[in-house]
Design an enzyme around this catalytic site. Structure first.
Site, PDB file in Angstrom:
ATOM      1  N   HIS A 261       0.850  -1.194   0.000  1.00  0.00           N
ATOM      2  CA  HIS A 261       0.000   0.000   0.000  1.00  0.00           C
ATOM      3  C   HIS A 261       0.882   1.238   0.000  1.00  0.00           C
ATOM      4  CE1 HIS A 261      -3.215   2.785   1.019  1.00  0.00           C
ATOM      5  NE2 HIS A 261      -4.017   1.835   0.593  1.00  0.00           N
ATOM      6  N   ASP A 317      -7.842  -5.653   0.138  1.00  0.00           N
ATOM      7  CA  ASP A 317      -8.288  -6.606  -0.874  1.00  0.00           C
ATOM      8  C   ASP A 317      -7.913  -8.046  -0.545  1.00  0.00           C
ATOM      9  OD1 ASP A 317      -9.586  -4.887  -2.672  1.00  0.00           O
ATOM     10  OD2 ASP A 317      -7.661  -4.163  -3.403  1.00  0.00           O
TER      11      ASP A 317
HETATM   12  N1  ACO Z   1       4.107  -7.796  -4.249  1.00  0.00           N
HETATM   13  C1  ACO Z   1       5.447  -7.758  -4.332  1.00  0.00           C
HETATM   14  N2  ACO Z   1       6.179  -6.653  -4.139  1.00  0.00           N
HETATM   15  C2  ACO Z   1       5.509  -5.530  -3.841  1.00  0.00           C
HETATM   16  C3  ACO Z   1       4.115  -5.493  -3.725  1.00  0.00           C
HETATM   17  C4  ACO Z   1       3.413  -6.680  -3.942  1.00  0.00           C
HETATM   18  N3  ACO Z   1       2.086  -6.734  -3.847  1.00  0.00           N
HETATM   19  N4  ACO Z   1       3.716  -4.247  -3.426  1.00  0.00           N
HETATM   20  C5  ACO Z   1       4.837  -3.507  -3.352  1.00  0.00           C
HETATM   21  N5  ACO Z   1       5.912  -4.273  -3.596  1.00  0.00           N
HETATM   22  C6  ACO Z   1       7.317  -3.830  -3.599  1.00  0.00           C
HETATM   23  C7  ACO Z   1       7.637  -3.241  -4.951  1.00  0.00           C
HETATM   24  O1  ACO Z   1       8.212  -4.211  -5.811  1.00  0.00           O
HETATM   25  C8  ACO Z   1       8.600  -2.133  -4.611  1.00  0.00           C
HETATM   26  O2  ACO Z   1       9.883  -2.668  -4.523  1.00  0.00           O
HETATM   27  P1  ACO Z   1      11.170  -1.828  -5.038  1.00  0.00           P
HETATM   28  O3  ACO Z   1      11.236  -0.654  -4.125  1.00  0.00           O
HETATM   29  O4  ACO Z   1      12.293  -2.784  -4.898  1.00  0.00           O
HETATM   30  O5  ACO Z   1      10.862  -1.460  -6.464  1.00  0.00           O
HETATM   31  C9  ACO Z   1       8.192  -1.691  -3.216  1.00  0.00           C
HETATM   32  O6  ACO Z   1       7.459  -2.783  -2.652  1.00  0.00           O
HETATM   33  C10 ACO Z   1       7.287  -0.459  -3.220  1.00  0.00           C
HETATM   34  O7  ACO Z   1       6.233  -0.712  -4.139  1.00  0.00           O
HETATM   35  P2  ACO Z   1       5.610   0.392  -5.099  1.00  0.00           P
HETATM   36  O8  ACO Z   1       4.925  -0.278  -6.227  1.00  0.00           O
HETATM   37  O9  ACO Z   1       6.658   1.425  -5.424  1.00  0.00           O
HETATM   38  O10 ACO Z   1       4.556   1.033  -4.126  1.00  0.00           O
HETATM   39  P3  ACO Z   1       3.375   1.959  -4.575  1.00  0.00           P
HETATM   40  O11 ACO Z   1       3.017   2.728  -3.385  1.00  0.00           O
HETATM   41  O12 ACO Z   1       3.717   2.704  -5.809  1.00  0.00           O
HETATM   42  O13 ACO Z   1       2.210   0.921  -4.972  1.00  0.00           O
HETATM   43  C11 ACO Z   1       0.538  -0.721  -4.716  1.00  0.00           C
HETATM   44  C12 ACO Z   1       1.251   0.486  -4.093  1.00  0.00           C
HETATM   45  C13 ACO Z   1       0.125  -0.380  -6.150  1.00  0.00           C
HETATM   46  C14 ACO Z   1      -0.716  -1.016  -3.911  1.00  0.00           C
HETATM   47  C15 ACO Z   1       1.489  -1.939  -4.703  1.00  0.00           C
HETATM   48  O14 ACO Z   1       1.788  -2.298  -3.378  1.00  0.00           O
HETATM   49  C16 ACO Z   1       0.917  -3.143  -5.466  1.00  0.00           C
HETATM   50  O15 ACO Z   1       1.118  -3.256  -6.679  1.00  0.00           O
HETATM   51  N6  ACO Z   1       0.192  -4.056  -4.743  1.00  0.00           N
HETATM   52  C17 ACO Z   1      -0.467  -5.174  -5.410  1.00  0.00           C
HETATM   53  C18 ACO Z   1      -1.829  -4.762  -5.930  1.00  0.00           C
HETATM   54  C19 ACO Z   1      -2.810  -4.518  -4.813  1.00  0.00           C
HETATM   55  O16 ACO Z   1      -2.974  -5.325  -3.912  1.00  0.00           O
HETATM   56  N7  ACO Z   1      -3.512  -3.399  -4.908  1.00  0.00           N
HETATM   57  C20 ACO Z   1      -4.565  -3.021  -3.950  1.00  0.00           C
HETATM   58  C21 ACO Z   1      -4.134  -1.861  -3.122  1.00  0.00           C
HETATM   59  S1  ACO Z   1      -5.369  -1.432  -1.914  1.00  0.00           S
HETATM   60  C22 ACO Z   1      -6.594  -0.707  -2.835  1.00  0.00           C
HETATM   61  O17 ACO Z   1      -6.348  -0.060  -3.790  1.00  0.00           O
HETATM   62  C23 ACO Z   1      -7.918  -0.931  -2.471  1.00  0.00           C
END
Ligand code: ACO
Length: 380
Positions: A261, A317
């Protein structure tokens, strides 16, 4: 001059709000001063929607009046059902939901007004009708007739009734109510931001809400709950979780749905509550497969993320997927159900946006070519 770029608008505050507050370090979510844990425990979805649209919780008379206004708006105009019958089989249900919102706009002769009275009128209608057309679509695409809403039932009870054609048990209605309360509002998330940005042009409410539905559909936002269940179904057993997680994380930009998140650095408080609900449902139903797989996924993700020094915890989720599964809801309707609830939060944001508007117009730093000389088409 060097420009600061906030990719993904990370850390940018677009305005002030009085609707909700998130503390990502402490894992707290508050709707107008009330902790989400207390609301999930004690309040109905209608009370929470009222709270999001007003300064405080309703008293009994206010809640009864709010329910009466909603119930009067439950029925959806026939042309919307007609349009839903024309959605091709296999289409993503969020296309149907978004189209229903657009069509309601086209059918409303007063769609354009963005004064507070008109915005509230449309808000009530949409809050009442999201449940009706979502449940109707789930039936229509299965070749069944829509079930007419029952004005005596709550939004949660009505939704289950219109989906299944049978009166839901009080226990199932309560679980649905808790899910709706937890999904109602979450600050300046992608879909609420899109709703506000769209409304900031002073276009109509229906346009802003259709844009929000489109944003919620994405797998990184509300679409993740479907992704969670798809993954669990594909894995099929507790033993399959570990190789799946390790394999996914080993892929370039591999994501395990339902984790991570932008704001929470600890477990999302909504996920903690839904985990309890899922545990309870698993014990009651005797079907603990989805819950046990979810626990194993949480364990392996914790271990793998700890190794990488990342704070990636379950979000709303993650456990909602197994809760919906145990309620017997169709998998592809999980994201539309999110919208049935989130319409309350989106509308709260539109009330704020229209009441004190400034058009949203961020900028991009240009990095393309400069100083080119135009060549006639024959010379290119
Ligand atoms: N699985 C694996 N690695 C992850 C995940 C994940 N679900 N989420 C974040 N990371 C890692 C990323 O690879 C990143 O690593 P890095 O710094 O080495 O590149 C780091 O954690 C930060 O992630 P970002 O994508 O930069 O974080 P951001 O804040 O931009 O994205 C998001 C947040 C989109 C929710 C992300 O965590 C994600 O893609 N999660 C999976 C999809 C999901 O569950 N979405 C629902 C969110 S809640 C909602 O909207 C209701």
């Amino acid at each position: 001059m060097e420009q600061t770029i906030y990719r993904g608008l990370d850390g940018v505050h677009i305005d002030t709000t009085t609707i909700s507050q998130i503390d990502g370090q402490r894992g707290e979510l508050v709707y107008r001063g009330y902790d989400i844990r207390e609301l999930a425990d004690k309040a109905s979805f209608e009370e929470v929607a009222y709270l999001l649209w007003h300064d405080d919780l309703p008293n009994r008379a206010q809640l009864d009046a709010f329910h009466r206004e909603l119930a009067a708006n439950f029925p959806v105009p026939e042309p919307v059902f007609e349009a839903l019958r024309n959605v091709p089989a296999g289409a993503h249900p969020m296309h149907a939901i978004r189209s229903a919102v657009s069509l309601l706009g086209a059918l409303d002769p007063e769609a354009e007004g963005v004064d507070s009275h008109n915005v509230h009128r449309i808000g009530l209608k949409l809050l009442a009708q999201f449940a009706t057309f979502t449940a109707a679509y789930a039936r229509i695409r299965d070749g069944k007739a829509p079930v007419a809403p029952d004005p005596e039932l709550s939004v949660a009870g009505n939704f289950l009734y219109m989906l299944n054609g049978e009166r839901p048990t009080p226990a199932a209605t309560r679980v649905m109510d808790v899910a709706l309360v937890l999904h109602a509002e979450h600050g300046s998330n992608a879909s609420a931001f899109v709703a506000r940005a769209t409304a900031s042009t002073l276009t109509d409410v229906y346009s802003a809400i259709s844009a929000a539905v489109g944003a919620l559909k994405g797998p990184l936002h509300g679409g993740a709950n479907v992704g969670v269940m798809q993954a669990l179904e594909q894995i099929g057993s507790v033993e399959g979780i570990e190789p799946y997680v390790v394999d996914t994380l080993g892929k370039p930009n591999g994501r395990v749905m339902g984790f991570g998140h932008r704001v929470y650095k600890v477990m999302d408080p909504r996920a903690i509550i839904l985990k309890d609900v899922a545990h309870h449902l698993a014990e009651e139903s005797g079907d603990s497969k989805w819950f046990e797989m979810s626990l194993e996924m949480e364990r392996v993700m914790d271990r793998e993320m700890d190794k990488k020094g990342k704070q990636v915890k379950p979000n709303v989720d993650f456990f909602s997927a197994s809760v919906y599964r145990m309620l017997g809801l169709p998998r592809d309707m999980y994201t539309p159900i999110f919208a049935v609830s989130r319409i309350s939060g989106w509308m709260a944001h539109l009330y704020e946006q229209y009441a004190n508007n400034r058009i949203m117009r961020p900028r991009l730093v240009y990095e393309g070519p400069v100083g080119r000389t135009f060549k006639a088409i024959e010379q290119r």
